[in-house]
Design an enzyme around this catalytic site. Structure first.
Site, PDB file in Angstrom:
ATOM      1  CG  ASP A   9      -1.680   1.179   1.465  1.00 55.08           C
ATOM      2  OD1 ASP A   9      -2.412   1.560   0.545  1.00 55.08           O
ATOM      3  OD2 ASP A   9      -1.584   1.788   2.561  1.00 55.08           O
ATOM      4  CG  ASP A  11      -1.838   7.660   3.016  1.00 54.27           C
ATOM      5  OD1 ASP A  11      -0.899   8.197   3.610  1.00 54.27           O
ATOM      6  OD2 ASP A  11      -3.028   7.833   3.313  1.00 54.27           O
ATOM      7  N   GLY A  46      -7.110   4.847   3.068  1.00 55.91           N
ATOM      8  CA  GLY A  46      -7.319   3.706   2.179  1.00 55.91           C
ATOM      9  C   GLY A  46      -8.586   3.792   1.359  1.00 55.91           C
ATOM     10  CB  SER A 115      -3.289   7.323  -4.179  1.00 52.95           C
ATOM     11  OG  SER A 115      -2.967   8.576  -4.739  1.00 52.95           O
TER      12      SER A 115
HETATM   13  P1  B16 Z   1      -6.137  10.215  -4.352  1.00 58.40           P
HETATM   14  P2  B16 Z   1      -3.551   4.254  -0.140  1.00 58.40           P
HETATM   15  C1  B16 Z   1      -5.304   6.279  -0.305  1.00 58.40           C
HETATM   16  O1  B16 Z   1      -4.005   5.785  -0.462  1.00 58.40           O
HETATM   17  C2  B16 Z   1      -5.368   7.219   0.883  1.00 58.40           C
HETATM   18  O2  B16 Z   1      -5.122   6.508   2.086  1.00 58.40           O
HETATM   19  C3  B16 Z   1      -6.746   7.840   0.965  1.00 58.40           C
HETATM   20  O3  B16 Z   1      -6.825   8.726   2.061  1.00 58.40           O
HETATM   21  C4  B16 Z   1      -7.017   8.593  -0.352  1.00 58.40           C
HETATM   22  O4  B16 Z   1      -8.316   9.180  -0.354  1.00 58.40           O
HETATM   23  C5  B16 Z   1      -6.901   7.604  -1.508  1.00 58.40           C
HETATM   24  O5  B16 Z   1      -5.605   7.014  -1.503  1.00 58.40           O
HETATM   25  C6  B16 Z   1      -7.140   8.265  -2.859  1.00 58.40           C
HETATM   26  O6  B16 Z   1      -6.115   9.171  -3.120  1.00 58.40           O
HETATM   27  O7  B16 Z   1      -7.081  11.311  -4.022  1.00 58.40           O
HETATM   28  O8  B16 Z   1      -4.695  10.635  -4.453  1.00 58.40           O
HETATM   29  O9  B16 Z   1      -6.578   9.434  -5.576  1.00 58.40           O
HETATM   30  O10 B16 Z   1      -3.494   4.135   1.347  1.00 58.40           O
HETATM   31  O11 B16 Z   1      -4.522   3.294  -0.781  1.00 58.40           O
HETATM   32  O12 B16 Z   1      -2.195   4.209  -0.770  1.00 58.40           O
HETATM   33 MG    MG Z   2      -2.779   3.166   3.342  1.00 67.68          MG
END
Ligand code: B16
Ligand code: MG
Length: 218
Positions: A9, A11, A46, A115
């Site tokens: 993952d 974030d 996430g 993300s």
């Molecule tokens: P974006 P991960 C996630 O990352 C974040 O934890 C979450 O807070 C965020 O809304 C999501 O990505 C989407 O991100 O706006 O940049 O597309 O933990 O899955 O790496």
């Molecule tokens: Mg994460």
């Protein structure tokens, strides 16, 4: 089955982008006349951008038209992009670069992130060269805890789910990995990530050997 693939993952595992997401959601919420707290931000970890905004709108008790919703997502993302503009390699979380370095060559390595900005973040923190495959929010239609993101990552690595280990900091991500039939190392607090097969506080002092030992009985 032998471990042949590692899926990370982004974030909360490789970088702390949650604090930038928090600032951008806070600005967006304020522009909508809604209060947004750090506790609420925890619940968005996430979760995809659209699903995050749905939650915020719900918490705020407001309604948005389809167009307003799309505009709000766009606004949040442009603030977020501005905030991460100056992200540097030292923002990679402690120990993860060393872990990736020692895992490279032995294991196939993929990203499994919600993300849509994952690729540019990995470039900024200079971790991208460790990855054999990237799966991010541009490739998926279903959010964690749905297993889609990790299934696709295993497929792109050419491996069976049982051969893969996922590293996750979010409860929804741990559930997604389990639903995909993979082993999971939780990164964070054991009380929160109790569904994971092993939990580490972070990558400091943790290498592939410790991973193999920790998952031996699973
Ligand atoms: P974006 P991960 C996630 O990352 C974040 O934890 C979450 O807070 C965020 O809304 C999501 O990505 C989407 O991100 O706006 O940049 O597309 O933990 O899955 O790496
Ligand atoms: Mg994460």
């Amino acid at each position: 089955m032998a471990i042949r693939g590692l899926i990370f993952d982004l974030d909360g595992v490789l970088v702390d982008s949650a604090r930038y997401h928090f600032k951008a959601w806070k600005m967006l919420s304020a522009s909508l006349g809604i209060d947004f707290t750090e506790e609420q931000n925890e619940e968005l970890k996430g979760i995809s951008r659209a699903d995050s905004l749905k939650k915020i709108v719900n918490w705020g008790g407001i309604e948005l038209t389809e167009q307003e919703f799309a505009d709000a997502m766009e606004r949040k993302n442009s603030w977020y992009l501005e905030l991460i503009q100056d992200m540097s390699p030292d923002e990679a979380l402690t120990g993860c670069r060393a872990f990736l370095k020692s895992a490279q060559g032995t294991y196939r390595i993929a990203l499994g992130s919600a993300s849509r900005n994952a690729r540019s973040i990995l470039q900024r923190v200079e971790l991208i060269s460790f990855f054999d495959a990237l799966v991010d929010g541009n490739d998926t239609t279903r959010s964690k805890p749905d297993p889609q993101v990790f299934q696709l990552a295993a497929e792109r690595l050419g491996l069976e789910p049982e051969e893969c280990v996922v590293f996750e900091d979010a409860v929804a991500g741990v559930q997604a990995a389990k639903a995909a039939g993979m082993r999971v190392v939780g990164v964070g607090a054991p009380e929160v990530l109790h569904e994971a097969d092993a939990v580490i506080a972070g990558f400091a002092g943790f290498g592939p050997r410790e991973m193999e030992q920790g998952l031996m009985a699973v």
